[in-house]
Design an enzyme around this catalytic site. Structure first.
Site, short mmCIF file in Angstrom:
data_model
loop_
_atom_site.label_atom_id
_atom_site.label_comp_id
_atom_site.label_asym_id
_atom_site.label_seq_id
_atom_site.Cartn_x
_atom_site.Cartn_y
_atom_site.Cartn_z
N ASP A 166 0.82 -1.21 0.00
CA ASP A 166 0.00 0.00 0.00
C ASP A 166 0.86 1.26 0.00
O ASP A 166 2.00 1.25 0.43
CB ASP A 166 -0.85 0.05 1.28
CG ASP A 166 -2.11 -0.76 1.16
OD1 ASP A 166 -2.40 -1.26 0.05
OD2 ASP A 166 -2.81 -0.89 2.18
N LYS A 191 -3.53 3.28 -3.43
CA LYS A 191 -4.75 3.81 -4.05
C LYS A 191 -5.14 5.11 -3.38
O LYS A 191 -4.84 5.37 -2.24
CB LYS A 191 -5.88 2.79 -3.97
CG LYS A 191 -5.99 2.14 -2.63
CD LYS A 191 -7.02 1.05 -2.65
CE LYS A 191 -7.00 0.37 -1.30
NZ LYS A 191 -7.83 -0.73 -1.14
N MET A 245 -10.25 7.71 8.62
CA MET A 245 -10.58 8.32 7.33
C MET A 245 -11.62 9.42 7.47
O MET A 245 -12.49 9.56 6.62
CB MET A 245 -11.12 7.24 6.36
CG MET A 245 -10.08 6.22 5.99
SD MET A 245 -10.76 4.94 4.91
CE MET A 245 -11.53 3.85 6.10
C1 SAM Z 1 -7.72 2.85 4.72
S1 SAM Z 1 -7.57 3.11 6.45
C2 SAM Z 1 -6.48 1.78 6.88
C3 SAM Z 1 -6.41 1.50 8.35
C4 SAM Z 1 -5.40 0.43 8.70
N1 SAM Z 1 -5.80 -0.86 8.20
C5 SAM Z 1 -5.15 0.35 10.20
O1 SAM Z 1 -5.44 -0.69 10.81
O2 SAM Z 1 -4.66 1.34 10.76
C6 SAM Z 1 -6.54 4.54 6.49
C7 SAM Z 1 -6.84 5.44 7.69
O3 SAM Z 1 -6.14 4.94 8.82
C8 SAM Z 1 -5.75 6.01 9.64
N2 SAM Z 1 -4.27 5.96 9.79
C9 SAM Z 1 -3.42 5.14 9.17
N3 SAM Z 1 -2.16 5.33 9.61
C10 SAM Z 1 -2.23 6.31 10.54
C11 SAM Z 1 -1.27 6.96 11.37
N4 SAM Z 1 0.03 6.63 11.34
N5 SAM Z 1 -1.70 7.93 12.22
C12 SAM Z 1 -3.00 8.27 12.28
N6 SAM Z 1 -3.95 7.68 11.51
C13 SAM Z 1 -3.57 6.72 10.67
C14 SAM Z 1 -6.23 7.28 9.00
O4 SAM Z 1 -7.50 7.61 9.55
C15 SAM Z 1 -6.37 6.85 7.55
O5 SAM Z 1 -7.31 7.64 6.87
#
Ligand code: SAM
Length: 251
Positions: free
Chosen positions: A38, A59, A173
């Site tokens: 990703d 994506k 998100m």
């Molecule tokens: C498509 S989702 C994937 C989530 C992922 N599978 C998880 O378990 O964290 C993406 C969202 O995860 C959150 N996110 C991912 N990495 C992050 C980080 N390092 N700090 C804060 N939010 C994060 C944000 O809200 C982002 O829009």
């Protein structure tokens, strides 16, 4: 290749910091023939895959569904030609990661697969805030939710009930629509003074926390939020006054 097809591992890459990767994930990467990763995965983690073929399948929102079908197909194709395929996904693969679509594609093609958990963004945010998501007398339930339906442009409101009903809520998100989210939550009965902490880039060296109340968020008090970020909503996120705590502890 053992049998007709290779094996696929859906692997959680964690929230960003490379050293939050599990040992199992690191080993699988080192042994992989192909890695599909990703956009949010740290380059140092991808680099662990050494000589494996590395395919970015990052994506962007908006074109998600066509691209997801492309990823599903690429995954099945990789497993048809290689023994060990790693599908590296941000955070934990089983939360807001469209893992079900990939699992369905693998099952339809008769491909063996396994899942390796990773540290999800909500838990990285809790660590960044040094705030437990559950707390005796304050929070006995946590909801992980997203305001985005993932089914195109329409939205559904199940997430509102989830966040209103839980003591602590973490929204993934949601930052682009943070103000609207706050308006919806207040309209549904969440107290306007509920504390909010927005954690940007949890686990990265440049991580930042912004604090306000739900009412403040609804008024647009927080103008710019860097992504990725989570909205953390609940009494546990009230800023605790260090001095008051020291007095309470008799120091
Ligand atoms: C498509 S989702 C994937 C989530 C992922 N599978 C998880 O378990 O964290 C993406 C969202 O995860 C959150 N996110 C991912 N990495 C992050 C980080 N390092 N700090 C804060 N939010 C994060 C944000 O809200 C982002 O829009």
């Amino acid at each position: 290749v053992n049998g007709l097809h290779g094996t696929v591992w859906l692997v959680g890459a964690g929230p960003g910091a490379p050293d939050l990767l599990t040992l199992r994930a690191a080993r699988l990467l080192q042994e992989a023939d192909v890695v599909l990763y990703d956009a949010l995965v740290h380059p140092e983690i991808v680099a662990l895959a050494g000589n494996a073929r590395k395919i970015s399948v990052g994506k962007r929102s908006g074109r998600i569904s066509t691209e997801q079908r492309f990823i599903d197909r690429a995954l099945v194709e990789a497993a048809r030609h290689h023994a060990r395929v790693v599908r590296l996904k941000g955070g934990d693969p089983m939360l807001f990661g469209r893992a079900q679509e990939e699992i369905d594609a693998l099952e339809a093609a008769g491909i063996e697969y396994h899942v390796v958990p990773g540290v999800t963004a909500a838990l990285a945010a809790a660590a960044e805030l040094r705030t437990p998501l559950t707390s005796r007398g304050l929070s006995r339930s946590v909801a992980f939710a997203t305001a985005r339906s993932g089914r195109g442009t329409g939205e559904d409101d199940g997430w509102v009930d989830a966040i209103v009903g839980a003591d602590t809520g973490i929204l993934y998100m949601g930052v682009e629509h943070a103000a609207r989210i706050a308006v919806s939550l207040i309209a549904a009965g969440k107290a306007a003074l509920t504390p909010v902490a927005i954690v940007e880039r949890a686990s990265h060296p440049d991580s930042r926390t912004l604090r306000c109340t739900l009412a403040g968020l609804a008024r647009g008090e927080i103008a710019e939020i860097a992504t990725p970020a989570v909205l953390c909503i609940g009494e546990v996120f009230a800023k605790r006054d260090a001095e008051a705590l020291q007095i309470a502890a008799g120091l």
